[in-house]
Motif scaffolding. Structure first.
Motif, PDB file in Angstrom:
ATOM      1  N   ARG A 191      36.174  -0.715  -5.014  1.00  0.00           N
ATOM      2  CA  ARG A 191      35.779   0.918  -5.134  1.00  0.00           C
ATOM      3  C   ARG A 191      34.999   1.135  -6.659  1.00  0.00           C
ATOM      4  O   ARG A 191      34.644   2.019  -6.917  1.00  0.00           O
ATOM      5  N   ARG A 192      34.935   0.112  -7.502  1.00  0.00           N
ATOM      6  CA  ARG A 192      34.260   0.155  -8.624  1.00  0.00           C
ATOM      7  C   ARG A 192      32.930  -0.311  -8.665  1.00  0.00           C
ATOM      8  O   ARG A 192      32.090  -0.271  -9.689  1.00  0.00           O
ATOM      9  N   ARG A 193      32.317  -0.530  -7.509  1.00  0.00           N
ATOM     10  CA  ARG A 193      31.026  -1.235  -7.343  1.00  0.00           C
ATOM     11  C   ARG A 193      29.859  -0.424  -7.557  1.00  0.00           C
ATOM     12  O   ARG A 193      29.117  -0.636  -8.343  1.00  0.00           O
ATOM     13  N   LYS A 194      30.098   0.844  -7.208  1.00  0.00           N
ATOM     14  CA  LYS A 194      28.847   1.783  -7.536  1.00  0.00           C
ATOM     15  C   LYS A 194      28.802   2.097  -9.102  1.00  0.00           C
ATOM     16  O   LYS A 194      27.929   2.195  -9.722  1.00  0.00           O
ATOM     17  N   LYS A 195      30.016   2.508  -9.664  1.00  0.00           N
ATOM     18  CA  LYS A 195      30.342   2.362 -11.209  1.00  0.00           C
ATOM     19  C   LYS A 195      29.648   1.158 -11.963  1.00  0.00           C
ATOM     20  O   LYS A 195      28.944   1.299 -12.786  1.00  0.00           O
ATOM     21  N   HIS A 196      29.826  -0.156 -11.435  1.00  0.00           N
ATOM     22  CA  HIS A 196      29.173  -1.010 -11.950  1.00  0.00           C
ATOM     23  C   HIS A 196      27.952  -1.236 -12.139  1.00  0.00           C
ATOM     24  O   HIS A 196      27.250  -1.426 -12.821  1.00  0.00           O
ATOM     25  N   TYR A 197      27.308  -0.742 -11.027  1.00  0.00           N
ATOM     26  CA  TYR A 197      25.811  -1.086 -10.684  1.00  0.00           C
ATOM     27  C   TYR A 197      25.184  -0.113 -11.705  1.00  0.00           C
ATOM     28  O   TYR A 197      24.014  -0.041 -12.096  1.00  0.00           O
ATOM     29  N   GLU A 198      25.789   1.333 -11.954  1.00  0.00           N
ATOM     30  CA  GLU A 198      25.366   2.283 -12.663  1.00  0.00           C
ATOM     31  C   GLU A 198      25.590   1.727 -14.263  1.00  0.00           C
ATOM     32  O   GLU A 198      24.464   2.257 -14.952  1.00  0.00           O
ATOM     33  N   PHE A 199      26.759   1.242 -14.508  1.00  0.00           N
ATOM     34  CA  PHE A 199      26.705   0.600 -15.949  1.00  0.00           C
ATOM     35  C   PHE A 199      25.689  -0.594 -16.330  1.00  0.00           C
ATOM     36  O   PHE A 199      24.908  -0.426 -17.344  1.00  0.00           O
ATOM     37  N   LEU A 200      25.340  -1.224 -15.223  1.00  0.00           N
ATOM     38  CA  LEU A 200      24.447  -2.288 -15.430  1.00  0.00           C
ATOM     39  C   LEU A 200      23.007  -1.694 -15.646  1.00  0.00           C
ATOM     40  O   LEU A 200      22.123  -2.261 -16.352  1.00  0.00           O
ATOM     41  N   GLY A 201      22.618  -0.513 -15.010  1.00  0.00           N
ATOM     42  CA  GLY A 201      21.390   0.123 -15.129  1.00  0.00           C
ATOM     43  C   GLY A 201      21.292   0.748 -16.295  1.00  0.00           C
ATOM     44  O   GLY A 201      20.308   0.507 -16.908  1.00  0.00           O
ATOM     45  N   GLU A 202      22.322   1.189 -16.930  1.00  0.00           N
ATOM     46  CA  GLU A 202      22.220   1.786 -18.176  1.00  0.00           C
ATOM     47  C   GLU A 202      22.141   0.885 -19.319  1.00  0.00           C
ATOM     48  O   GLU A 202      21.468   0.869 -20.302  1.00  0.00           O
ATOM     49  N   ARG A 203      22.998  -0.248 -18.968  1.00  0.00           N
ATOM     50  CA  ARG A 203      22.737  -1.371 -20.039  1.00  0.00           C
ATOM     51  C   ARG A 203      21.457  -1.949 -20.107  1.00  0.00           C
ATOM     52  O   ARG A 203      20.842  -2.443 -20.934  1.00  0.00           O
ATOM     53  N   GLN A 204      20.643  -2.229 -18.995  1.00  0.00           N
ATOM     54  CA  GLN A 204      19.375  -2.654 -18.748  1.00  0.00           C
ATOM     55  C   GLN A 204      18.354  -1.705 -19.282  1.00  0.00           C
ATOM     56  O   GLN A 204      17.458  -1.955 -20.257  1.00  0.00           O
ATOM     57  N   PHE A 205      18.460  -0.320 -19.371  1.00  0.00           N
ATOM     58  CA  PHE A 205      17.900   0.478 -20.247  1.00  0.00           C
ATOM     59  C   PHE A 205      18.083   0.302 -21.944  1.00  0.00           C
ATOM     60  O   PHE A 205      17.022   0.349 -22.458  1.00  0.00           O
ATOM     61  N   GLU A 206      19.253   0.183 -22.146  1.00  0.00           N
ATOM     62  CA  GLU A 206      19.542  -0.138 -23.643  1.00  0.00           C
ATOM     63  C   GLU A 206      18.765  -1.626 -23.968  1.00  0.00           C
ATOM     64  O   GLU A 206      18.357  -1.635 -25.159  1.00  0.00           O
ATOM     65  N   LEU A 207      18.874  -2.593 -23.113  1.00  0.00           N
ATOM     66  CA  LEU A 207      18.160  -4.009 -23.585  1.00  0.00           C
ATOM     67  C   LEU A 207      16.544  -3.859 -23.453  1.00  0.00           C
ATOM     68  O   LEU A 207      15.969  -4.435 -24.276  1.00  0.00           O
ATOM     69  N   ASN A 208      16.255  -2.622 -22.676  1.00  0.00           N
ATOM     70  CA  ASN A 208      14.763  -2.452 -22.609  1.00  0.00           C
ATOM     71  C   ASN A 208      14.325  -1.832 -24.022  1.00  0.00           C
ATOM     72  O   ASN A 208      13.354  -1.963 -24.804  1.00  0.00           O
ATOM     73  N   ARG A 209      15.029  -0.808 -24.407  1.00  0.00           N
ATOM     74  CA  ARG A 209      14.728  -0.043 -25.545  1.00  0.00           C
ATOM     75  C   ARG A 209      14.898  -0.722 -27.089  1.00  0.00           C
ATOM     76  O   ARG A 209      14.149  -0.815 -27.978  1.00  0.00           O
ATOM     77  N   GLN A 210      15.754  -1.778 -26.881  1.00  0.00           N
ATOM     78  CA  GLN A 210      15.849  -2.799 -27.849  1.00  0.00           C
ATOM     79  C   GLN A 210      14.743  -3.559 -28.228  1.00  0.00           C
ATOM     80  O   GLN A 210      14.459  -3.978 -29.206  1.00  0.00           O
ATOM     81  N   VAL A 211      14.040  -3.995 -27.153  1.00  0.00           N
ATOM     82  CA  VAL A 211      12.684  -4.810 -27.144  1.00  0.00           C
ATOM     83  C   VAL A 211      11.649  -3.952 -27.481  1.00  0.00           C
ATOM     84  O   VAL A 211      10.644  -4.167 -28.411  1.00  0.00           O
ATOM     85  N   PHE A 212      11.461  -2.672 -26.545  1.00  0.00           N
ATOM     86  CA  PHE A 212      10.249  -2.097 -26.582  1.00  0.00           C
ATOM     87  C   PHE A 212      10.214  -0.583 -27.196  1.00  0.00           C
ATOM     88  O   PHE A 212       9.299  -0.031 -27.053  1.00  0.00           O
ATOM     89  N   GLY A 213      11.488  -0.330 -27.744  1.00  0.00           N
ATOM     90  CA  GLY A 213      11.519   1.113 -28.277  1.00  0.00           C
ATOM     91  C   GLY A 213      11.031   1.214 -29.671  1.00  0.00           C
ATOM     92  O   GLY A 213      10.124   0.436 -30.073  1.00  0.00           O
ATOM     93  N   LEU A 214      11.021   2.493 -30.061  1.00  0.00           N
ATOM     94  CA  LEU A 214      10.585   2.858 -31.334  1.00  0.00           C
ATOM     95  C   LEU A 214      11.365   2.014 -32.427  1.00  0.00           C
ATOM     96  O   LEU A 214      12.298   1.151 -32.050  1.00  0.00           O
ATOM     97  N   GLU A 215      10.563   1.812 -33.751  1.00  0.00           N
ATOM     98  CA  GLU A 215      11.232   0.794 -34.690  1.00  0.00           C
ATOM     99  C   GLU A 215      12.669   1.240 -34.955  1.00  0.00           C
ATOM    100  O   GLU A 215      13.443   0.436 -35.277  1.00  0.00           O
TER     101      GLU A 215
END
Length: 305
Positions: A191-215
């Motif tokens: 029952r938590r699978r959809k929430k888990h995918y959404e969590f991982l999606g936001e986590r990926q955005f965070e990782l992306n911003r860490q590498v390519f974001g503003l200073e």
């Protein structure tokens, strides 16, 4: 008929994947009849479009070109997991994602898609890619699945909860267009699978911003957020007890005679021992597994001279 297996993590697990591909070519007698490594799926970190698992780290362009060449020279497509459920129109211009997509657009490599806005963008901007419909869509309704199978996808990765429901599987059309996930680590009907995918999606955005974001973004530590799930630490053989598990015997005696040809092995970010055991279990004849296990471990752990 080829029995097509799709292996996890073309990036982080490339040494093992390529070692198995080479062993299959050089020593086919060790493997089940008809086995083919038909693709390897995953993504280069830290691509914002990536979904299903969080791709941690960053890679250089030279490594990207190396990976694409190594798989493609063996006739194996890489398959991008562009399945982040949180992607919106504002993410379509992401430079890194567009760079890696352009780098692999040669008609051989493939893309798994989830959200319509990204699917439409890829169809328009990168038309050479065959597209695969993702299991992240969690399609359990029969009418929705029938509709999905009529769309312009090379394959549709079936929700794992369909596994072993043989009467319903037998009645499905386009079986050659269906890919089955054989060893899901997820609890059936989680029952938590959809929430888990959404969590991982936001986590990926965070990782992306860490590498390519503003200073200012780069100076901030990535939040230590977690989505507790005990299944991520499971032993591969524990998954055999799930009702969704598909055994090698069932593949040959039930699924292939029904017309199914494509089988996905889960394993992105799983422990390498779990991945090795899953490959031995699904690809290699039982009497050869111990010997090939030792050969693989010796090759993978060998020190450079």
């Amino acid at each position: 008929m080829s029995i097509n297996f799709h292996l996890p993590d073309f990036c982080g697990n490339y040494k093992m994947n390529l070692a198995f591909a080479d062993a299959l070519k050089e020593r086919p007698e060790l493997f089940y009849d008809g086995v083919k490594i038909a693709s390897s799926y995953g993504c280069f970190p830290p691509a914002a479009w990536n979904g299903g698992r969080a791709a941690v780290g960053a890679v250089r362009r030279e490594f990207i070109d190396f990976i694409i060449k190594e798989y493609n020279s063996r006739g194996i497509p890489i398959r991008y997991t562009f399945t982040n459920p949180l992607v919106t129109e504002k993410h379509l211009s992401d430079p890194f994602c567009n760079m890696i997509t352009k780098a692999a657009e040669n008609g051989l490599n493939e893309i798994i898609v989830n959200v319509p806005v990204l699917e439409e963008y890829i169809r328009k901007t990168y038309p050479q890619y065959p597209l695969i419909s993702s299991t992240v869509k969690q399609i359990e309704d029969r009418d929705r699945l029938l509709s999905e199978l009529e769309k312009d996808f090379k394959l549709v990765v079936l929700d794992y909860n369909w596994n072993n429901r043989f009467d319903e599987l037998e009645a499905l059309p386009h079986k050659d267009k269906i890919e089955l996930l054989v060893n899901s680590y997820c609890t059936p009907h989680c029952r938590r699978r959809k929430k888990h995918y959404e969590f991982l999606g936001e986590r990926q955005f965070e990782l992306n911003r860490q590498v390519f974001g503003l200073e200012s973004d780069m100076m901030k530590p990535i939040p230590d957020t977690q989505f507790p799930c005990p299944n991520t630490d499971m032993n591969f053989y524990d998954t055999l007890a799930f009702e969704t598990h598909i055994s090698p015997r069932a593949i040959y005696e039930k699924y292939v005679p029904m017309g199914f040809e494509n089988f996905k092995i889960e394993g992105r970010l799983m422990h390498p021992v779990n991945i090795l055991e899953s490959y031995l279990y699904y690809l290699v004849k039982p009497e050869h597994r111990d010997r090939l296990r030792v050969d693989m471990l010796r090759a993978l752990l060998a020190k450079k001279r």
